[in-house]
Design an enzyme around this catalytic site. Structure first.
Site, short mmCIF file in Angstrom:
data_model
loop_
_atom_site.label_atom_id
_atom_site.label_comp_id
_atom_site.label_asym_id
_atom_site.label_seq_id
_atom_site.Cartn_x
_atom_site.Cartn_y
_atom_site.Cartn_z
N ARG A 51 0.80 -1.23 0.00
CA ARG A 51 0.00 0.00 0.00
C ARG A 51 0.82 1.27 0.00
O ARG A 51 0.56 2.21 -0.74
CB ARG A 51 -0.95 0.06 1.20
CG ARG A 51 -2.25 -0.68 1.00
CD ARG A 51 -2.73 -1.22 2.31
NE ARG A 51 -1.81 -2.25 2.73
CZ ARG A 51 -1.95 -3.54 2.42
NH1 ARG A 51 -2.99 -3.94 1.77
NH2 ARG A 51 -1.04 -4.43 2.79
N THR A 52 1.82 1.33 0.88
CA THR A 52 2.52 2.61 1.03
C THR A 52 3.24 2.98 -0.27
O THR A 52 3.08 4.09 -0.79
CB THR A 52 3.50 2.55 2.23
OG1 THR A 52 2.76 2.16 3.37
CG2 THR A 52 4.14 3.91 2.47
N LYS A 80 25.54 -3.81 -1.87
CA LYS A 80 27.01 -3.77 -2.03
C LYS A 80 27.68 -3.08 -0.85
O LYS A 80 28.89 -2.91 -0.83
CB LYS A 80 27.37 -3.00 -3.30
CG LYS A 80 26.84 -3.58 -4.59
CD LYS A 80 27.31 -2.69 -5.75
CE LYS A 80 26.72 -3.12 -7.06
NZ LYS A 80 27.00 -2.11 -8.10
N ARG A 101 11.45 3.92 2.94
CA ARG A 101 11.16 2.98 4.03
C ARG A 101 12.43 2.19 4.33
O ARG A 101 13.10 1.75 3.40
CB ARG A 101 10.03 2.04 3.63
CG ARG A 101 9.87 0.87 4.61
CD ARG A 101 8.65 0.06 4.34
NE ARG A 101 7.44 0.81 4.69
CZ ARG A 101 6.21 0.29 4.66
NH1 ARG A 101 6.05 -0.96 4.28
NH2 ARG A 101 5.18 1.02 4.99
N HIS A 129 5.64 5.94 11.45
CA HIS A 129 5.10 5.79 10.09
C HIS A 129 4.12 6.95 9.87
O HIS A 129 2.91 6.76 9.83
CB HIS A 129 4.40 4.44 9.98
CG HIS A 129 4.05 4.02 8.58
ND1 HIS A 129 4.05 4.87 7.49
CD2 HIS A 129 3.69 2.80 8.09
CE1 HIS A 129 3.70 4.21 6.41
NE2 HIS A 129 3.48 2.95 6.74
#
Ligand code: NCD
Length: 304
Positions: A51-52, A80, A101, A129
């Site tokens: 969703r986000t 890396k 995120r 959030h």
């Protein structure tokens, strides 16, 4: 330049303006279809999301802008060994705004210190959030017409659930709020959240291990998933995962105008037989998430 790292970066007045803007976008989408022509949103997701990430991308596309990014740490140079600071310095050369995120608490804050463009925290570990909270607030306002004088119940994983931490912080700024915290002993709200957002502000609150016992007093019930990925061992997760399962019979003594929210994804904590109850709002919430993110992008790009 403004970033959104913590929901408290926005004043209650700014939140109200975003909610009003989102409502205007819902009413008049065509008026916003070219507001971000030529602008680029980067979505940097070092952790899974449905969703986000997609609502951010859909939001930017619906504003006429374009999107680029990655949806797992494995497909970026993080694999890396590149630092968040260097990744952000790079991506901010290619984009006008970044939603990020990350599994580490504080990573988006570090990113904001190295970015040439606004950074939005799209979830940092078990911490915060803020854009889910904007989504939750738009849903509450649409359903209840206000943010004040509400008894708000949080149920499930209050320890690791970052959406809970941000929503408690946001709601603690309104008059007449009461919190009801329902969780197993091991998954109680972290002490820092309780101190900062509840005790310091003198907000009445109640803790319970039983959802049924507190159901009749709730205006909002915010259900959450047990956050498997934040557990140190699988055994604890398996023992706690089904602590609360909302079923129609548990709603029998709930208020008629209760509203049930969930940030999703749902695992087991709300039975699908609740989905058709008029009090269930979690799929509307998904839809609102796109519009509030459109409003936020416009604000941070200075285009509102
Ligand atoms: C939440 C999250 O990522 O914290 N999901 C979301 O963004 N809607 C809730 C969760 O994962 O349980």
């Amino acid at each position: 330049m403004k970033h959104l790292i913590d929901i408290l970066d926005l004043s209650p007045q700014e939140i109200m303006e975003l909610v009003n803007k989102a409502c205007d976008i819902i009413e008049h989408p065509a008026a916003y279809a070219h507001k971000c022509d030529g602008k680029i949103l980067a979505t940097l997701f070092f952790e899974p999301s449905t969703r986000t990430r997609l609502s951010f991308e859909s939001a930017m596309l619906s504003l006429g802008g374009q999107v680029l990014g990655f949806s797992s740490a494995n497909s970026s140079s993080a694999a890396k060994g590149e630092s968040v600071a260097d990744t952000i310095r790079t991506v901010s050369c290619y984009s006008d705004i970044i939603a990020m995120r990350h599994p580490k608490e504080g990573a988006p804050l570090v990113a904001s210190m190295h970015s040439l463009v606004p950074v939005i925290n799209a979830g940092d570990g078990g911490h915060n959030h803020p854009t889910q909270t904007l989504t939750d607030l738009l849903t509450i306002h649409k359903e209840k017409g206000r943010f004040d004088h509400l008894t708000v119940g949080f149920c499930g994983d209050l320890k690791f659930g970052r959406t809970v931490h941000s929503l408690v912080g946001a709601m603690s700024r309104y008059e007449g709020i009461k919190f009801v915290l329902v969780s197993p002993e091991e998954l109680k709200l972290p002490r820092y959240v309780k101190e900062e957002s509840i005790k310091k502000r003198g907000i009445p609150y109640e803790q319970s291990v039983s959802l049924e016992a507190v159901m009749p007093e709730l205006d909002i019930l915010y259900m959450t998933r047990v956050q498997r990925e934040r557990f140190f061992n699988e055994e604890d997760y398996l023992r706690l995962k089904d602590s609360y399962i909302l079923t129609p019979d548990k709603l029998q003594n709930a208020k008629e105008d209760l509203r049930i929210l969930h940030p999703l994804p749902r695992v087991n904590e709300i039975s699908v037989t609740v989905d058709n109850d008029p009090r269930a709002c979690y799929f509307k919430q998904v839809q609102y998430g796109k519009y509030i993110r459109m409003a936020l992008i416009l604000k941070l790009l200075g285009m509102d």
